[in-house]
Design a protein around this motif. Structure first.
Motif, short mmCIF file in Angstrom:
data_model
loop_
_atom_site.label_atom_id
_atom_site.label_comp_id
_atom_site.label_asym_id
_atom_site.label_seq_id
_atom_site.Cartn_x
_atom_site.Cartn_y
_atom_site.Cartn_z
N TRP A 7 -12.87 -4.02 48.17
CA TRP A 7 -12.08 -5.24 48.00
C TRP A 7 -10.60 -4.89 47.94
O TRP A 7 -10.21 -3.97 47.24
N GLN A 9 -6.96 -6.97 47.62
CA GLN A 9 -6.29 -8.24 47.39
C GLN A 9 -5.30 -8.58 48.51
O GLN A 9 -5.24 -9.72 48.97
N ARG A 13 -5.49 -11.73 51.06
CA ARG A 13 -4.39 -12.70 51.21
C ARG A 13 -4.04 -12.88 52.69
O ARG A 13 -3.78 -13.99 53.15
N GLN A 43 -12.22 -12.77 42.81
CA GLN A 43 -10.75 -12.76 42.83
C GLN A 43 -10.19 -13.57 44.00
O GLN A 43 -9.00 -13.92 44.00
#
Length: 157
Positions: A7, A9, A13, A43
């Motif tokens: 994963w 972030q 995005r 998340q």
């Protein structure tokens, strides 16, 4: 399990931003994240909510409504066993009982090494039930011994 990056972030995005212009972008975003990481990390919920001006509850609702979206990395092999009425009439519940009693495999709640057996309702193969979907291949007239073998990384043939 293998084959997916961890994963990330920033990568998430970027994926989300690239799809934010679409009409009804929630599902394309969820599919893109699952395709990239093998699951939709929790998340991602606030990232999608922010990008689409939705509540976190709306995004979570979409993830939990569609059973194919996973919130954790899944085993390499997912066997989808049909438990709809036609397959029930042809013995799928006997298969479920036999998997538990003779093979120690509990449908919907058991990971055997790198495999899991999940319930689905109708694979459209009613005349050849009980049916399962293994690695994208539809298999008719399946039995508990074959499913148990597939859980041990046997070939779907």
């Amino acid at each position: 399990m293998a084959g997916y990056p961890a994963w990330d972030q920033d990568n998430a995005r970027t994926l989300i931003a690239g799809l934010a212009h679409l009409e009804g972008a929630t599902l394309p975003m969820l599919h893109a994240l699952q395709d990239e990481f093998g699951y939709v990390d929790p998340q991602a919920v606030p990232l999608i909510a922010e990008a689409l001006n939705l509540s976190r509850a709306e995004v979570h609702g979409a993830i939990s409504f569609y059973h194919d979206f996973k919130t954790a990395l899944q085993p390499a092999r997912v066997i989808k066993l049909c438990r709809a009425e036609a397959c029930q009439s042809l013995g799928c519940e006997k298969i479920v009982a036999e998997l538990a009693a003779e093979h120690g495999i509990t449908v919907d709640d058991h990971h055997t090494g790198d495999a899991v057996v999940e319930t689905v309702y109708c694979l459209g193969n009613c005349a050849l039930g009980p049916s399962a979907l293994v690695d994208g291949e539809l298999i008719g007239r399946i039995d508990a011994a074959r499913i148990a073998g597939l859980c041990q990384h046997g070939k779907a043939q």
